[in-house]
Design a protein around this motif. Structure first.
Motif, PDB file in Angstrom:
ATOM      1  N   UNK A   1       0.977  -0.794   0.168  1.00  0.00           N
ATOM      2  CA  UNK A   1      -0.213  -0.067   0.241  1.00  0.00           C
ATOM      3  C   UNK A   1       0.802   1.159   0.089  1.00  0.00           C
ATOM      4  N   UNK A   2       1.960   0.803  -0.078  1.00  0.00           N
ATOM      5  CA  UNK A   2       2.997   2.205   0.624  1.00  0.00           C
ATOM      6  C   UNK A   2       4.066   2.820  -0.656  1.00  0.00           C
ATOM      7  N   UNK A   3       3.853   3.720  -0.914  1.00  0.00           N
ATOM      8  CA  UNK A   3       4.835   4.594  -1.989  1.00  0.00           C
ATOM      9  C   UNK A   3       5.803   4.385  -1.366  1.00  0.00           C
ATOM     10  N   UNK A   4       6.893   4.483  -2.362  1.00  0.00           N
ATOM     11  CA  UNK A   4       8.851   4.761  -2.443  1.00  0.00           C
ATOM     12  C   UNK A   4       8.809   6.125  -1.312  1.00  0.00           C
ATOM     13  N   UNK A   5       8.165   6.762  -1.475  1.00  0.00           N
ATOM     14  CA  UNK A   5       8.830   8.218  -1.196  1.00  0.00           C
ATOM     15  C   UNK A   5       7.940   7.932   0.676  1.00  0.00           C
ATOM     16  N   UNK A   6       6.482   6.646   1.070  1.00  0.00           N
ATOM     17  CA  UNK A   6       6.307   6.688   2.600  1.00  0.00           C
ATOM     18  C   UNK A   6       7.292   5.545   2.795  1.00  0.00           C
TER      19      UNK A   6
ATOM     20  N   UNK B   1      11.876  -7.145   1.390  1.00  0.00           N
ATOM     21  CA  UNK B   1      10.924  -7.923   1.041  1.00  0.00           C
ATOM     22  C   UNK B   1      10.358  -7.041   0.671  1.00  0.00           C
ATOM     23  N   UNK B   2       9.989  -6.511  -0.882  1.00  0.00           N
ATOM     24  CA  UNK B   2       8.880  -5.954  -1.709  1.00  0.00           C
ATOM     25  C   UNK B   2       7.092  -6.782  -2.267  1.00  0.00           C
ATOM     26  N   UNK B   3       6.459  -6.209  -1.238  1.00  0.00           N
ATOM     27  CA  UNK B   3       5.470  -6.246  -1.945  1.00  0.00           C
ATOM     28  C   UNK B   3       4.818  -5.851  -2.879  1.00  0.00           C
ATOM     29  N   UNK B   4       4.116  -5.812  -4.074  1.00  0.00           N
ATOM     30  CA  UNK B   4       3.673  -4.842  -4.972  1.00  0.00           C
ATOM     31  C   UNK B   4       2.804  -5.442  -6.115  1.00  0.00           C
ATOM     32  N   UNK B   5       1.912  -4.653  -5.980  1.00  0.00           N
ATOM     33  CA  UNK B   5       0.958  -5.019  -6.879  1.00  0.00           C
ATOM     34  C   UNK B   5       1.780  -4.714  -8.345  1.00  0.00           C
ATOM     35  N   UNK B   6       1.202  -5.754  -9.671  1.00  0.00           N
ATOM     36  CA  UNK B   6       1.486  -5.773 -10.711  1.00  0.00           C
ATOM     37  C   UNK B   6       0.855  -6.126 -11.743  1.00  0.00           C
ATOM     38  N   UNK B   7       0.356  -4.832 -13.067  1.00  0.00           N
ATOM     39  CA  UNK B   7      -0.616  -5.532 -14.486  1.00  0.00           C
ATOM     40  C   UNK B   7       0.461  -4.771 -15.402  1.00  0.00           C
TER      41      UNK B   7
ATOM     42  N   UNK C   1      13.918  -2.088  -6.879  1.00  0.00           N
ATOM     43  CA  UNK C   1      14.127  -2.798  -5.854  1.00  0.00           C
ATOM     44  C   UNK C   1      15.366  -2.191  -5.796  1.00  0.00           C
ATOM     45  N   UNK C   2      16.212  -1.008  -7.166  1.00  0.00           N
ATOM     46  CA  UNK C   2      17.166  -0.773  -6.319  1.00  0.00           C
ATOM     47  C   UNK C   2      17.431   0.703  -5.180  1.00  0.00           C
ATOM     48  N   UNK C   3      16.157   1.085  -5.464  1.00  0.00           N
ATOM     49  CA  UNK C   3      15.670   2.510  -4.527  1.00  0.00           C
ATOM     50  C   UNK C   3      15.648   1.613  -3.138  1.00  0.00           C
ATOM     51  N   UNK C   4      15.052   0.377  -3.306  1.00  0.00           N
ATOM     52  CA  UNK C   4      14.596  -0.094  -1.663  1.00  0.00           C
ATOM     53  C   UNK C   4      15.415  -1.217  -1.177  1.00  0.00           C
ATOM     54  N   UNK C   5      16.228  -1.390  -1.822  1.00  0.00           N
ATOM     55  CA  UNK C   5      17.229  -2.867  -0.996  1.00  0.00           C
ATOM     56  C   UNK C   5      16.318  -4.059  -1.085  1.00  0.00           C
ATOM     57  N   UNK C   6      15.542  -4.147  -1.806  1.00  0.00           N
ATOM     58  CA  UNK C   6      15.283  -5.333  -1.378  1.00  0.00           C
ATOM     59  C   UNK C   6      16.018  -6.644  -2.298  1.00  0.00           C
ATOM     60  N   UNK C   7      15.735  -7.879  -2.070  1.00  0.00           N
ATOM     61  CA  UNK C   7      16.139  -9.136  -1.829  1.00  0.00           C
ATOM     62  C   UNK C   7      15.529  -9.357  -2.804  1.00  0.00           C
ATOM     63  N   UNK C   8      14.187  -9.596  -2.523  1.00  0.00           N
ATOM     64  CA  UNK C   8      13.272 -10.352  -3.211  1.00  0.00           C
ATOM     65  C   UNK C   8      11.890  -9.500  -2.823  1.00  0.00           C
TER      66      UNK C   8
END
Length: 328
Positions: A187-192, A215-221, A286-293
């Motif tokens: 639900x949160x944006x990268x800024x949040x 780990x980052x969950x995102x909606x994808x379409x 992925x780059x901005x959050x450093x997420x590995x998943x």
């Protein structure tokens, strides 16, 4: 970067969810994640029961709860059922836990939502002990345990990973202290997310965990072009966020002011477009959050099932191979 799938839940039969999980494993996804909601006409409860069924239909893909609402359970129940899922799956469980945010879910169980943080803290600490110690005794504010030994034990040693969903600063600090990763909700944006990430990494460094795992969950379409993606899924995403995420006060996530368009909603939040732009956006996030998943959700209520399937198929054929080839 590992790529996970949060499959269809509650908009069709569970058999369709199981088939989607089988297809995800065959397509090379690294993990499957089942969420948890209660007192809801569409979404499923009981993610550990669901994962036990998924485990029987898959062989190697990791299985995660995204997330299990830990304050609604007794920790001994979670420790035992989680151990069983780990055994049934051959050691593939990742236990994602969170405090919850929907008042009607706590009301359904007769619990105070104001106690969710202290319940989560006490229960998570006890889970560590129940999975690694014998004859556990505990006298706490919410839970009392007398000489409990979980049997059989989980296959993973010393225990299955525990990932925390968290937002407020005390929750972020708890995730860094007690968790093996921070599971960032969709639900949160990268800024949040950015201020939370700074707190999480600071506490991880203080506790000797380095930068900490994310780990980052995102909606994808995914569609053939951006215009098709917006036309097909835009209104459904707006409605889903209005009814699922913007209804209640949130410590981090804020509804954009004024009339909500899909362009404003999706910015830094939803992956929406053609395969090339989706690859670019996922790589940037992925780059901005450093997420590995990176965990994908392809459906919300309102988008026809066959349309979600086409989006998922495009992701498998064009987006996932591109992500693998770039080393994201």
């Amino acid at each position: 970067m590992k790529i996970g799938l949060s499959p269809l839940q509650g908009q069709a039969s569970f058999e369709e969810t199981l088939r989607e999980c089988e297809q995800a494993e065959a397509a090379g996804f690294d993990s499957i994640w089942l969420g948890e909601h209660h007192n809801h006409p569409v979404l499923y409860p009981a993610p550990l029961i669901g994962l036990a069924a998924v485990a029987s239909r898959t062989r190697s893909i990791r299985l995660g709860t995204g997330v299990l609402l830990l304050p609604l359970y007794h920790p001994v129940t979670v420790a035992e059922e989680g151990a069983m899922v780990d055994i049934i799956s051959g050691g593939r469980l990742i236990l994602g836990i969170g405090a919850g945010y929907a008042p009607e879910e706590f009301a359904a169980f007769g619990y105070s939502i104001k106690e969710r943080g202290s319940r989560l803290e006490e229960s998570a600490s006890l889970l560590h002990r129940l999975w690694t110690e014998e004859n556990v005794t505990h006298r706490g504010k919410h839970y009392q345990v007398d000489s409990v030994t979980v049997a059989p034990r989980p296959l993973q040693r010393p225990r299955p990973p525990i990932w925390f969903g968290a937002w407020a600063e005390p929750a972020m600090r708890r995730a860094a202290r007690l968790g093996d990763a921070w599971l960032i909700g969709p639900s949160a944006s990268l800024n949040e997310i950015a201020p939370c990430l700074r707190v999480y990494r600071e506490v991880c460094r203080e506790t000797g965990k380095g930068e900490g795992d994310v780990a980052l969950i995102r909606y994808v379409f995914v569609a053939s072009n951006v215009q098709d993606a917006i036309r097909t899924a835009g209104d459904s995403f707006i409605q889903a966020f209005e009814t699922m995420y913007f209804r209640w006060h949130h410590p981090v996530v804020k509804r954009p002011a004024g009339r909500l368009t899909i362009e404003r909603l999706a910015e830094n939040r939803i992956i929406l477009g053609d395969p090339k732009s989706c690859v670019e956006e996922i790589t940037r996030m992925q780059r901005e959050s450093g997420a590995s998943h990176f965990i994908c959700r392809f459906s919300v209520p309102g988008i026809p099932r066959e349309v979600c399937q086409k989006s998922l198929d495009l992701f498998r054929r064009e987006v996932m191979p591109a992500l693998r080839s770039t080393g994201a």
